[in-house]
Scaffold this motif. Structure first.
Motif, PDB file in Angstrom:
ATOM      1  N   ASN A 148       0.834  -1.201   0.000  1.00  0.00           N
ATOM      2  CA  ASN A 148       0.000   0.000   0.000  1.00  0.00           C
ATOM      3  C   ASN A 148       0.869   1.253   0.000  1.00  0.00           C
ATOM      4  OD1 ASN A 148      -3.176  -0.599   0.737  1.00  0.00           O
ATOM      5  ND2 ASN A 148      -1.801  -2.206   1.473  1.00  0.00           N
ATOM      6  N   GLU A 149       2.075   1.145  -0.567  1.00  0.00           N
ATOM      7  CA  GLU A 149       3.025   2.251  -0.472  1.00  0.00           C
ATOM      8  C   GLU A 149       2.457   3.561  -0.999  1.00  0.00           C
ATOM      9  OE1 GLU A 149       5.931  -1.137  -1.834  1.00  0.00           O
ATOM     10  OE2 GLU A 149       3.759  -0.929  -1.545  1.00  0.00           O
ATOM     11  N   ALA A 150       1.888   3.537  -2.197  1.00  0.00           N
ATOM     12  CA  ALA A 150       1.405   4.779  -2.805  1.00  0.00           C
ATOM     13  C   ALA A 150       0.216   5.337  -2.040  1.00  0.00           C
ATOM     14  CB  ALA A 150       1.029   4.534  -4.272  1.00  0.00           C
ATOM     15  N   TYR A 151      -0.716   4.470  -1.671  1.00  0.00           N
ATOM     16  CA  TYR A 151      -1.899   4.915  -0.933  1.00  0.00           C
ATOM     17  C   TYR A 151      -1.493   5.503   0.418  1.00  0.00           C
ATOM     18  CZ  TYR A 151      -6.361   4.773   1.529  1.00  0.00           C
ATOM     19  OH  TYR A 151      -7.469   5.116   2.261  1.00  0.00           O
ATOM     20  N   CYS A 152      -0.639   4.791   1.147  1.00  0.00           N
ATOM     21  CA  CYS A 152      -0.210   5.294   2.448  1.00  0.00           C
ATOM     22  C   CYS A 152       0.597   6.581   2.307  1.00  0.00           C
ATOM     23  CB  CYS A 152       0.593   4.229   3.197  1.00  0.00           C
ATOM     24  SG  CYS A 152      -0.411   2.848   3.792  1.00  0.00           S
ATOM     25  N   ALA A 153       1.413   6.663   1.260  1.00  0.00           N
ATOM     26  CA  ALA A 153       2.177   7.894   1.036  1.00  0.00           C
ATOM     27  C   ALA A 153       1.241   9.080   0.865  1.00  0.00           C
ATOM     28  CB  ALA A 153       3.075   7.743  -0.190  1.00  0.00           C
ATOM     29  N   ALA A 154       0.162   8.881   0.107  1.00  0.00           N
ATOM     30  CA  ALA A 154      -0.801   9.966  -0.107  1.00  0.00           C
ATOM     31  C   ALA A 154      -1.475  10.351   1.196  1.00  0.00           C
ATOM     32  CB  ALA A 154      -1.836   9.542  -1.149  1.00  0.00           C
ATOM     33  N   LYS A 155      -1.843   9.352   1.996  1.00  0.00           N
ATOM     34  CA  LYS A 155      -2.513   9.645   3.265  1.00  0.00           C
ATOM     35  C   LYS A 155      -1.545  10.245   4.285  1.00  0.00           C
ATOM     36  CE  LYS A 155      -6.702   8.354   2.227  1.00  0.00           C
ATOM     37  NZ  LYS A 155      -7.802   9.338   2.161  1.00  0.00           N
ATOM     38  N   PHE A 156      -0.280   9.790   4.272  1.00  0.00           N
ATOM     39  CA  PHE A 156       0.739  10.434   5.105  1.00  0.00           C
ATOM     40  C   PHE A 156       0.850  11.906   4.725  1.00  0.00           C
ATOM     41  CE2 PHE A 156       3.926   7.567   7.378  1.00  0.00           C
ATOM     42  CZ  PHE A 156       3.038   6.530   7.563  1.00  0.00           C
TER      43      PHE A 156
END
Length: 279
Positions: A148-156
């Motif tokens: 979920n790297e991209a999704y979590c990066a966006a939410k971070f």
């Protein structure tokens, strides 16, 4: 309260739909927006069943013209805007070697820059009303999760931006909050449009870890998933509380999960936890 106006993005299903109905039930004039008005049937049905009225409008968070048109239309019609709930978002599954950077950019476009587009357009009106800016984030905005790297990066990014903005916004009378759901039984995951068999076939050396994640971690993360209506209660809490806090988790599970990270000074506890998901 009946004179107060809230605009909510991403209301075709899930938390956005439930939050729109709940906000209207709480007495707010609710402008429920969605990218594709053709998907508003479930929203209309839920409003009718609850006996509330919604003002349903088109808004694509990735299109600045669409955002400006929606915000300008609301303020022209109602003369004010008291709150915005950034809920629109899109899931994504993938990992660094196996996905195009363009795909990651698109995840950021929807989940991060979409939030900024709406927030920036609405902010002068929120400042005028002493209003509230609420963003539906995720426990993935606190704890990074495998594949979920991209999704979590966006939410971070969303959480970092809003946490940084909050004191600045407060200095001009605007309250900023983020809401962090854990597992929610919505169409969010199915809306990713993931072909799991193809994803695993293309995963190469990451296939064993991906299989372990899909068949091991995902079911555990889904255990005790909330309904969208239950998660929306926390969104309405941020909307209606006299003094809403900045960060609101929607369940005890979400509080425990994010607490692992928030109390983890060197990062070892989080990596031990998430590493176990793919070991």
């Amino acid at each position: 309260m009946s004179s107060k106006v809230v605009l909510i993005t991403g209301t075709s299903s899930g938390i956005g739909l439930a939050a729109a109905v709940a906000a209207a039930e709480a007495g707010w004039r609710t402008v429920a927006t969605l990218r594709n008005p053709g998907r508003a049937d479930a929203l209309r049905k839920a409003a009718a069943e609850a006996g509330v009225e919604l003002d349903i409008r088109q808004l694509d968070v990735t299109d600045e013209t669409s955002v400006a048109t929606a915000i300008e239309g609301v303020t022209a019609d109602y003369g004010r805007l008291d709150a915005v709930i950034n809920n629109a978002g899109a899931g994504h599954l993938g990992t660094l070697e196996n996905e195009a950077v363009a795909d990651v950019r698109q995840v950021m476009e929807v989940n991060f820059f979409g939030v900024l587009n709406v927030s920036k357009a609405a902010f002068p009106h929120l400042r005028a009303s002493g209003g509230r800016l609420i963003t539906v984030s995720s426990v993935g905005g606190v704890v990074g999760q495998p594949f979920n790297e991209a999704y979590c990066a966006a939410k971070f990014a969303v959480e970092g931006y809003m946490e940084s903005l909050a004191p600045v916004a407060a200095s001009v009378g605007v309250t900023v909050s983020v809401v962090e759901p854990g597992g929610v039984a919505t169409e969010f995951v199915s809306n990713i449009g993931l072909d799991l068999e193809a994803e695993i076939a293309a995963a190469g050396v990451y296939a064993p870890a991906l299989l372990t994640y899909i068949h091991g971690a995902v079911p555990r993360l889904s255990t005790g998933a909330q309904t969208a209506a239950e998660a929306a209660e926390s969104v309405v809490e941020a909307l209606t509380a006299d003094r809403p806090v900045f960060r609101i988790q929607t369940s005890q599970w979400a509080r425990d999960f994010t607490g692992t990270k928030l109390a983890d000074r060197d990062g070892s506890a989080v990596l031990a936890l998430t590493g176990g998901w793919i070991a």
